[in-house]
Motif scaffolding. Structure first.
Motif, PDB file in Angstrom:
ATOM      1  N   UNK A  63       6.883  -5.492  -9.379  1.00  0.00           N
ATOM      2  CA  UNK A  63       5.923  -5.302 -10.468  1.00  0.00           C
ATOM      3  C   UNK A  63       5.147  -4.015 -10.265  1.00  0.00           C
ATOM      4  N   UNK A  64       4.732  -3.470 -11.389  1.00  0.00           N
ATOM      5  CA  UNK A  64       3.920  -2.258 -11.399  1.00  0.00           C
ATOM      6  C   UNK A  64       2.785  -2.497 -12.385  1.00  0.00           C
ATOM      7  N   UNK A  65       1.574  -2.115 -11.995  1.00  0.00           N
ATOM      8  CA  UNK A  65       0.434  -2.140 -12.908  1.00  0.00           C
ATOM      9  C   UNK A  65       0.296  -0.762 -13.530  1.00  0.00           C
ATOM     10  N   UNK A  98       0.335   5.397 -24.309  1.00  0.00           N
ATOM     11  CA  UNK A  98       0.734   6.357 -23.279  1.00  0.00           C
ATOM     12  C   UNK A  98       0.293   5.824 -21.918  1.00  0.00           C
ATOM     13  N   UNK A  99       1.080   6.099 -20.893  1.00  0.00           N
ATOM     14  CA  UNK A  99       0.709   5.762 -19.521  1.00  0.00           C
ATOM     15  C   UNK A  99      -0.208   6.858 -18.997  1.00  0.00           C
ATOM     16  N   UNK A 100      -1.380   6.447 -18.480  1.00  0.00           N
ATOM     17  CA  UNK A 100      -2.238   7.438 -17.820  1.00  0.00           C
ATOM     18  C   UNK A 100      -2.413   7.122 -16.338  1.00  0.00           C
ATOM     19  N   UNK A 101      -1.696   6.123 -15.866  1.00  0.00           N
ATOM     20  CA  UNK A 101      -1.722   5.820 -14.439  1.00  0.00           C
ATOM     21  C   UNK A 101      -0.853   4.628 -14.111  1.00  0.00           C
ATOM     22  N   UNK A 102      -0.556   4.495 -12.820  1.00  0.00           N
ATOM     23  CA  UNK A 102       0.181   3.321 -12.359  1.00  0.00           C
ATOM     24  C   UNK A 102      -0.159   3.052 -10.909  1.00  0.00           C
ATOM     25  N   UNK A 103      -0.033   1.774 -10.553  1.00  0.00           N
ATOM     26  CA  UNK A 103      -0.281   1.308  -9.196  1.00  0.00           C
ATOM     27  C   UNK A 103       0.956   0.513  -8.808  1.00  0.00           C
ATOM     28  N   UNK A 155       5.392  -0.489  -2.273  1.00  0.00           N
ATOM     29  CA  UNK A 155       6.185   0.420  -1.441  1.00  0.00           C
ATOM     30  C   UNK A 155       7.666   0.281  -1.774  1.00  0.00           C
ATOM     31  N   UNK A 156       8.131   1.035  -2.766  1.00  0.00           N
ATOM     32  CA  UNK A 156       9.524   0.918  -3.185  1.00  0.00           C
ATOM     33  C   UNK A 156      10.481   1.382  -2.088  1.00  0.00           C
ATOM     34  N   UNK A 157      10.097   2.373  -1.324  1.00  0.00           N
ATOM     35  CA  UNK A 157      10.981   2.856  -0.257  1.00  0.00           C
ATOM     36  C   UNK A 157      11.241   1.759   0.784  1.00  0.00           C
ATOM     37  N   UNK A 158      10.211   0.980   1.115  1.00  0.00           N
ATOM     38  CA  UNK A 158      10.385  -0.125   2.056  1.00  0.00           C
ATOM     39  C   UNK A 158      11.324  -1.178   1.471  1.00  0.00           C
ATOM     40  N   UNK A 163       0.180   4.594  -4.808  1.00  0.00           N
ATOM     41  CA  UNK A 163       1.213   3.885  -4.047  1.00  0.00           C
ATOM     42  C   UNK A 163       0.775   3.846  -2.581  1.00  0.00           C
ATOM     43  N   UNK A 164       1.479   3.101  -1.734  1.00  0.00           N
ATOM     44  CA  UNK A 164       1.139   3.133  -0.314  1.00  0.00           C
ATOM     45  C   UNK A 164       1.220   4.537   0.292  1.00  0.00           C
TER      46      UNK A 164
END
Length: 145
Positions: free
Chosen positions: A113-115, A126-131, A134-137, A43-44
């Motif tokens: 969107x999320x990769x 199974x998820x082994x990662x995500x990109x 900036x959800x907080x922004x 994430x950022x």
């Protein structure tokens, strides 16, 4: 290869687990069951690596509590596209739509969107990662944080 249909089915289950969690009915074993033994989050805010276990469950529990506190009401998986990496791995680009309620009770919908990096392990995805962005922004921009 991991098909689009397989990924869509996985993320519909993921969506249900997420919805249950933000409704206060979190089953941390179900949450953890969506993740591989290890994972990477990009994430950022930075890159984080972790392992599936009690620490992940604790982090996810706190995360769902924070989402509820800021007004998260519903998460919907709108679209999934798949880019194969090899026979048992892919990148799944997931379009999400989140419904929230601000402190003044006014509703707001945020699309994002999320990769996700997916693997097929022992016959299950199974998820082994995500990109992710900036959800907080985004939350601040929409008066939620």
């Amino acid at each position: 290869m991991i098909s689009k249909t397989d990924a869509e089915t996985f993320f519909k289950t993921y969506e249900k687990v997420y919805r249950d969690a933000i409704a206060g009915n979190v089953n941390l074993n179900d949450v953890a069951g969506n993740y591989s033994t290890g994972f990477v989050s990009v994430t950022p805010a930075g890159v984080m690596v972790g392992e599936n276990g009690q620490q992940l469950k604790d982090i996810m529990k706190k995360g769902f509590e924070a989402y509820r506190a800021m007004g998260s009401k519903k998460m919907t998986c709108k679209e999934v596209s798949v880019t194969p990496i090899d026979q048992d791995h892919c990148v799944a680009k997931v379009q999400w739509s989140g419904e929230y309620e601000r402190k003044d009770k006014s509703p707001v919908t945020i699309d994002f969107e999320v990769d996700y990096l997916l693997e097929r392990r022992d016959g299950s995805l199974k998820v082994f990662g995500w990109i992710a962005g900036d959800e907080q922004a985004e939350f601040k921009k929409h008066g939620l944080a």
